[in-house]
Design an enzyme around this catalytic site. Structure first.
Site, PDB file in Angstrom:
ATOM      1  N   LYS A   9      -5.540  -0.125   0.102  1.00 30.27           N
ATOM      2  CA  LYS A   9      -4.752   1.015  -0.477  1.00 30.27           C
ATOM      3  C   LYS A   9      -5.479   2.141  -1.161  1.00 30.27           C
ATOM      4  O   LYS A   9      -6.580   1.804  -1.726  1.00 30.27           O
ATOM      5  CB  LYS A   9      -3.507   0.526  -0.912  1.00 30.27           C
ATOM      6  CG  LYS A   9      -2.635  -0.199  -0.233  1.00 30.27           C
ATOM      7  CD  LYS A   9      -1.344  -0.682  -0.974  1.00 30.27           C
ATOM      8  CE  LYS A   9      -0.535  -1.765  -0.187  1.00 30.27           C
ATOM      9  NZ  LYS A   9       0.492  -1.927  -0.924  1.00 30.27           N
ATOM     10  N   PHE A  57      12.315   2.885  -2.020  1.00 32.62           N
ATOM     11  CA  PHE A  57      11.036   3.014  -2.185  1.00 32.62           C
ATOM     12  C   PHE A  57      10.139   3.782  -0.882  1.00 32.62           C
ATOM     13  O   PHE A  57       9.040   4.071  -1.130  1.00 32.62           O
ATOM     14  CB  PHE A  57      10.227   1.971  -2.885  1.00 32.62           C
ATOM     15  CG  PHE A  57      10.177   0.664  -1.793  1.00 32.62           C
ATOM     16  CD1 PHE A  57       9.269   0.717  -0.762  1.00 32.62           C
ATOM     17  CD2 PHE A  57      11.046  -0.265  -2.115  1.00 32.62           C
ATOM     18  CE1 PHE A  57       9.067  -0.521   0.070  1.00 32.62           C
ATOM     19  CE2 PHE A  57      11.075  -1.138  -1.233  1.00 32.62           C
ATOM     20  CZ  PHE A  57      10.234  -1.388  -0.325  1.00 32.62           C
ATOM     21  N   ARG A  85      -3.399 -13.975   2.155  1.00 32.26           N
ATOM     22  CA  ARG A  85      -2.291 -13.988   1.170  1.00 32.26           C
ATOM     23  C   ARG A  85      -2.475 -14.714  -0.212  1.00 32.26           C
ATOM     24  O   ARG A  85      -2.268 -14.265  -1.108  1.00 32.26           O
ATOM     25  CB  ARG A  85      -0.949 -14.685   1.786  1.00 32.26           C
ATOM     26  CG  ARG A  85      -0.546 -13.809   3.032  1.00 32.26           C
ATOM     27  CD  ARG A  85       0.038 -12.439   2.955  1.00 32.26           C
ATOM     28  NE  ARG A  85       1.026 -12.479   2.106  1.00 32.26           N
ATOM     29  CZ  ARG A  85       1.813 -11.276   1.966  1.00 32.26           C
ATOM     30  NH1 ARG A  85       1.532 -10.073   2.402  1.00 32.26           N
ATOM     31  NH2 ARG A  85       3.051 -11.336   1.264  1.00 32.26           N
ATOM     32  N   THR A  91       2.991  -9.701  -4.794  1.00 28.19           N
ATOM     33  CA  THR A  91       3.267  -8.520  -4.739  1.00 28.19           C
ATOM     34  C   THR A  91       3.145  -7.666  -5.793  1.00 28.19           C
ATOM     35  O   THR A  91       2.454  -6.601  -5.900  1.00 28.19           O
ATOM     36  CB  THR A  91       4.602  -7.837  -3.813  1.00 28.19           C
ATOM     37  OG1 THR A  91       4.472  -8.782  -2.775  1.00 28.19           O
ATOM     38  CG2 THR A  91       4.682  -6.566  -3.549  1.00 28.19           C
ATOM     39  N   ARG A 102      -4.601  -9.001  -6.781  1.00 23.56           N
ATOM     40  CA  ARG A 102      -3.873  -8.403  -7.304  1.00 23.56           C
ATOM     41  C   ARG A 102      -3.655  -8.978  -8.862  1.00 23.56           C
ATOM     42  O   ARG A 102      -3.410  -8.018  -9.832  1.00 23.56           O
ATOM     43  CB  ARG A 102      -2.646  -8.502  -6.636  1.00 23.56           C
ATOM     44  CG  ARG A 102      -2.322  -7.681  -5.305  1.00 23.56           C
ATOM     45  CD  ARG A 102      -0.803  -7.712  -4.923  1.00 23.56           C
ATOM     46  NE  ARG A 102      -0.903  -7.058  -3.453  1.00 23.56           N
ATOM     47  CZ  ARG A 102      -0.029  -7.380  -2.585  1.00 23.56           C
ATOM     48  NH1 ARG A 102       0.698  -8.653  -2.537  1.00 23.56           N
ATOM     49  NH2 ARG A 102       0.105  -6.459  -1.442  1.00 23.56           N
ATOM     50  N   ASN A 112      -0.606  -1.679  -6.128  1.00 25.23           N
ATOM     51  CA  ASN A 112      -0.785  -3.257  -6.014  1.00 25.23           C
ATOM     52  C   ASN A 112      -2.128  -3.318  -4.903  1.00 25.23           C
ATOM     53  O   ASN A 112      -2.354  -4.527  -4.500  1.00 25.23           O
ATOM     54  CB  ASN A 112       0.349  -4.083  -5.654  1.00 25.23           C
ATOM     55  CG  ASN A 112       0.662  -3.729  -4.069  1.00 25.23           C
ATOM     56  OD1 ASN A 112       0.087  -2.910  -3.614  1.00 25.23           O
ATOM     57  ND2 ASN A 112       1.832  -4.618  -3.878  1.00 25.23           N
ATOM     58  N   HIS A 115      -2.826  -4.373   1.109  1.00 20.17           N
ATOM     59  CA  HIS A 115      -1.690  -4.941   2.193  1.00 20.17           C
ATOM     60  C   HIS A 115      -2.405  -5.799   2.920  1.00 20.17           C
ATOM     61  O   HIS A 115      -3.516  -5.753   3.362  1.00 20.17           O
ATOM     62  CB  HIS A 115      -1.246  -3.714   2.942  1.00 20.17           C
ATOM     63  CG  HIS A 115      -0.530  -4.332   4.128  1.00 20.17           C
ATOM     64  ND1 HIS A 115       0.835  -4.583   3.886  1.00 20.17           N
ATOM     65  CD2 HIS A 115      -0.785  -4.712   5.263  1.00 20.17           C
ATOM     66  CE1 HIS A 115       1.501  -5.151   5.212  1.00 20.17           C
ATOM     67  NE2 HIS A 115       0.510  -5.400   6.155  1.00 20.17           N
TER      68      HIS A 115
END
Length: 149
Positions: A9, A57, A85, A91, A102, A112, A115
């Site tokens: 991100k 959000f 994952r 998250t 993270r 964070n 994705h």
């Protein structure tokens, strides 16, 4: 081999973390088979996050993801969705285990870092949304015989 979609991100791009993140993913045995550095068009962001349209959000998320470049990628490996994952972590970075992307690098739930598709079905949908078939590579690595029985 299973494939999954990952997106580094804007917060991670701006913090110069692309190399660190890809390195962690590759060290866990996942193979990069497609990647692109891009500014996300509004329409793609809206389609990608369509399931969150009614959430408070949503507008902030769309604004954030289109605000600066991302690095979108497809990785491949045994149980790729689950492995990715696990590497990514929860998250909310404050709840993510140390040693995860993270947990070590994320700042807040809104910043964070990355994705990752949450299921094989989501991975297939997101890969097809973000990549054309000819943008993904098929190749073997010499290390594969050392990683998989």
């Amino acid at each position: 081999m299973e494939r999954t979609f990952l997106m580094i991100k804007p917060d991670a791009v701006q913090r110069n973390l692309i190399g660190e993140i890809i390195s962690r993913i590759e060290r866990k045995g996942l193979k990069l088979v497609g990647g692109k550095f891009m500014t996300v068009p509004q329409s793609l962001a809206e389609e990608h996050y369509a399931e969150h349209t009614d959430k408070p959000f949503y507008k902030h998320l769309i604004s954030f993801i289109t605000s600066a470049p991302v690095f979108a990628m497809v990785v491949e490996g045994e149980d790729a969705v689950h492995v990715a994952r696990h590497i990514i972590g929860k998250t909310n970075p404050s709840e993510a285990t140390p040693g995860t992307i993270r947990g070590d690098l994320g700042l807040t739930v809104g910043r964070n870092i990355i994705h990752g598709s949450d299921s094989v079905e989501s991975a297939n949908k997101e890969i097809n949304l973000w990549f054309k078939a000819d943008e993904l590579s098929e190749y073997s690595e010499s290390r594969e015989s050392w990683l998989y029985e």
